[in-house]
Design a protein around this motif. Structure first.
Motif, PDB file in Angstrom:
ATOM      1  N   ALA A 201      -1.814   5.603   9.570  1.00 13.83           N
ATOM      2  CA  ALA A 201      -2.301   6.725   8.758  1.00 13.83           C
ATOM      3  C   ALA A 201      -1.147   7.373   8.006  1.00 13.83           C
ATOM      4  O   ALA A 201      -0.162   7.814   8.606  1.00 13.83           O
ATOM      5  CB  ALA A 201      -2.998   7.748   9.655  1.00 13.83           C
ATOM      6  N   GLY A 202      -1.275   7.401   6.688  1.00 12.02           N
ATOM      7  CA  GLY A 202      -0.276   8.082   5.875  1.00 12.02           C
ATOM      8  C   GLY A 202       1.017   7.327   5.687  1.00 12.02           C
ATOM      9  O   GLY A 202       1.955   7.865   5.092  1.00 12.02           O
ATOM     10  N   ARG A 203       1.111   6.088   6.184  1.00 10.02           N
ATOM     11  CA  ARG A 203       2.366   5.346   6.056  1.00 10.02           C
ATOM     12  C   ARG A 203       2.098   3.948   5.524  1.00 10.02           C
ATOM     13  O   ARG A 203       1.044   3.355   5.769  1.00 10.02           O
ATOM     14  CB  ARG A 203       3.080   5.237   7.410  1.00 10.02           C
ATOM     15  N   ARG A 204       3.080   3.417   4.813  1.00 12.36           N
ATOM     16  CA  ARG A 204       3.005   2.043   4.371  1.00 12.36           C
ATOM     17  C   ARG A 204       3.266   1.108   5.548  1.00 12.36           C
ATOM     18  O   ARG A 204       3.767   1.527   6.589  1.00 12.36           O
ATOM     19  CB  ARG A 204       4.056   1.800   3.276  1.00 12.36           C
ATOM     20  N   ARG A 205       2.917  -0.149   5.386  1.00 10.63           N
ATOM     21  CA  ARG A 205       3.204  -1.129   6.430  1.00 10.63           C
ATOM     22  C   ARG A 205       4.716  -1.285   6.614  1.00 10.63           C
ATOM     23  O   ARG A 205       5.497  -1.037   5.704  1.00 10.63           O
ATOM     24  CB  ARG A 205       2.583  -2.466   6.058  1.00 10.63           C
ATOM     25  N   GLY A 206       5.092  -1.780   7.811  1.00 10.93           N
ATOM     26  CA  GLY A 206       6.522  -1.871   8.107  1.00 10.93           C
ATOM     27  C   GLY A 206       7.026  -3.252   8.438  1.00 10.93           C
ATOM     28  O   GLY A 206       8.219  -3.412   8.725  1.00 10.93           O
ATOM     29  N   HIS A 207       6.150  -4.277   8.411  1.00 12.14           N
ATOM     30  CA  HIS A 207       6.573  -5.631   8.765  1.00 12.14           C
ATOM     31  C   HIS A 207       5.855  -6.662   7.898  1.00 12.14           C
ATOM     32  O   HIS A 207       4.855  -6.351   7.236  1.00 12.14           O
ATOM     33  CB  HIS A 207       6.305  -5.916  10.248  1.00 12.14           C
ATOM     34  N   LEU A 208       6.360  -7.900   7.940  1.00 10.91           N
ATOM     35  CA  LEU A 208       5.808  -9.008   7.160  1.00 10.91           C
ATOM     36  C   LEU A 208       5.343 -10.131   8.076  1.00 10.91           C
ATOM     37  O   LEU A 208       5.837 -10.288   9.195  1.00 10.91           O
ATOM     38  CB  LEU A 208       6.866  -9.576   6.211  1.00 10.91           C
ATOM     39  N   THR A 209       4.426 -10.938   7.555  1.00 12.40           N
ATOM     40  CA  THR A 209       4.105 -12.230   8.164  1.00 12.40           C
ATOM     41  C   THR A 209       5.008 -13.294   7.538  1.00 12.40           C
ATOM     42  O   THR A 209       5.604 -13.067   6.476  1.00 12.40           O
ATOM     43  CB  THR A 209       2.641 -12.610   7.916  1.00 12.40           C
ATOM     44  N   PRO A 210       5.116 -14.490   8.132  1.00 10.65           N
ATOM     45  CA  PRO A 210       5.898 -15.558   7.495  1.00 10.65           C
ATOM     46  C   PRO A 210       5.393 -15.900   6.093  1.00 10.65           C
ATOM     47  O   PRO A 210       6.209 -16.138   5.176  1.00 10.65           O
ATOM     48  CB  PRO A 210       5.737 -16.728   8.458  1.00 10.65           C
ATOM     49  N   ARG A 211       4.067 -15.920   5.910  1.00 15.07           N
ATOM     50  CA  ARG A 211       3.546 -16.237   4.580  1.00 15.07           C
ATOM     51  C   ARG A 211       3.942 -15.155   3.570  1.00 15.07           C
ATOM     52  O   ARG A 211       4.326 -15.464   2.430  1.00 15.07           O
ATOM     53  CB  ARG A 211       2.033 -16.401   4.610  1.00 15.07           C
ATOM     54  N   GLU A 212       3.866 -13.896   3.984  1.00 13.34           N
ATOM     55  CA  GLU A 212       4.283 -12.813   3.086  1.00 13.34           C
ATOM     56  C   GLU A 212       5.776 -12.912   2.768  1.00 13.34           C
ATOM     57  O   GLU A 212       6.194 -12.643   1.637  1.00 13.34           O
ATOM     58  CB  GLU A 212       3.955 -11.466   3.716  1.00 13.34           C
ATOM     59  N   ALA A 213       6.582 -13.305   3.753  1.00 16.94           N
ATOM     60  CA  ALA A 213       8.011 -13.497   3.480  1.00 16.94           C
ATOM     61  C   ALA A 213       8.198 -14.586   2.425  1.00 16.94           C
ATOM     62  O   ALA A 213       9.025 -14.451   1.509  1.00 16.94           O
ATOM     63  CB  ALA A 213       8.740 -13.860   4.767  1.00 16.94           C
ATOM     64  N   GLY A 214       7.434 -15.690   2.538  1.00 16.78           N
ATOM     65  CA  GLY A 214       7.506 -16.740   1.538  1.00 16.78           C
ATOM     66  C   GLY A 214       7.094 -16.256   0.164  1.00 16.78           C
ATOM     67  O   GLY A 214       7.710 -16.616  -0.853  1.00 16.78           O
ATOM     68  N   GLU A 215       6.066 -15.419   0.100  1.00 13.86           N
ATOM     69  CA  GLU A 215       5.623 -14.865  -1.182  1.00 13.86           C
ATOM     70  C   GLU A 215       6.707 -13.993  -1.800  1.00 13.86           C
ATOM     71  O   GLU A 215       6.943 -14.051  -3.020  1.00 13.86           O
ATOM     72  CB  GLU A 215       4.343 -14.058  -0.970  1.00 13.86           C
ATOM     73  N   HIS A 216       7.375 -13.196  -0.988  1.00 13.41           N
ATOM     74  CA  HIS A 216       8.465 -12.361  -1.500  1.00 13.41           C
ATOM     75  C   HIS A 216       9.606 -13.223  -2.028  1.00 13.41           C
ATOM     76  O   HIS A 216      10.177 -12.940  -3.090  1.00 13.41           O
ATOM     77  CB  HIS A 216       8.976 -11.425  -0.399  1.00 13.41           C
TER      78      HIS A 216
END
Length: 263
Positions: A201-216
């Motif tokens: 609530a009120g905060r952005r996410r703080g971690h990534l998945t491996p797929r999200e890391a690849g997308e970045h």
């Protein structure tokens, strides 16, 4: 420049492992990037702790800072003599020094860290050097004030940009990180999660998945991606496949003792 992974666990150590800790070496210069629980003992397998020129920390969470306490005890009470006034730099984000002193005060030695280290604080966008190795910082979204760190070794011909390492620290999905890491030769990103975490609530996410890391990594145009902050309870082959599904470059899953050379 050489990077050795001392610890790559998330906020709980792998069996027999350590949390975040990476040794950077360039010539005679040695810098410890992060010093989470278990890292100090791992460091001693590769380098004399008295030879460390600086410790650089991305944010104040236990899995990135807790072994600064035993490191401070070692520098303070080692039976080996130390030159008067000789202290490695401890470089961290705003309020970093005061928070460490509060931890040390619990053990009734508030000045422990300052006797061991010269504490220096940076802010987002700040740049500094250690023995010719250049560092730059940029804020990224996490659950506390956190900074990605870009590292460039000294030298390089006038017509050739030196190799760059970008360490994303702990970070949720972030276009700021993508911009900061543009063209990185080696991009080291956390891949803590198996599935995306629900935003608090009120905060952005703080971690990534491996797929999200690849997308970045793909959006940043990185040459090589290293996944870190991954528990031993996660299949590394699965994590690698997930990242490769989004990123065409080389993907490596960090493990303790992994050595990466930056030409």
């Amino acid at each position: 420049m050489r990077l050795t992974v001392l610890g790559k666990s998330p906020s709980w150590e792998d069996a027999g492992g350590a949390c975040s800790g990476y040794l950077l070496e360039e010539g005679s210069t040695a810098v410890l990037l992060e010093c989470g629980n278990g890292v100090f003992g791992k460091l001693r397998l590769y380098r004399d702790y008295a030879e460390i020129d600086a410790v650089v920390v991305s944010h104040f969470h236990g899995d990135h800072v807790l072994d600064l306490i035993p490191f401070s005890y070692a520098l303070t009470y080692s039976p080996r003599p130390r030159a008067v006034g000789a202290r490695p730099r401890l470089i961290g984000p705003p309020r970093f020094g005061e928070r460490l002193r509060t931890i040390a005060a619990v053990f009734e030695d508030r000045e422990l860290v300052d006797r061991a280290f010269e504490v220096v604080e940076y802010r987002g966008g700040d740049a500094f050097t250690v023995g010719g190795i250049a560092f730059r910082t940029a804020p990224v979204p996490h659950f506390t004030e956190t900074f990605a760190i870009a590292v460039e070794p000294p030298g390089g011909r006038a017509d050739e940009r030196p190799s760059r390492l970008v360490f994303g620290a702990d970070c949720g999905p972030s276009e700021e990180l993508v911009k900061f890491a543009q063209g990185a030769d080696l991009l080291m990103l956390e891949a803590t999660l198996v599935t995306p975490e629900p935003p608090l609530a009120g905060r952005r996410r703080g971690h990534l998945t491996p797929r999200e890391a690849g997308e970045h990594a793909a959006r940043a145009g990185a040459r090589k991606l290293v996944l870190t902050h991954v528990s031993d309870e996660v299949d590394p082959a699965w994590a690698q496949r997930e990242a490769q599904a989004a990123f065409d470059g080389e993907v490596v899953v960090a493990h303790e003792g992994l050595v990466l050379e930056l030409d």
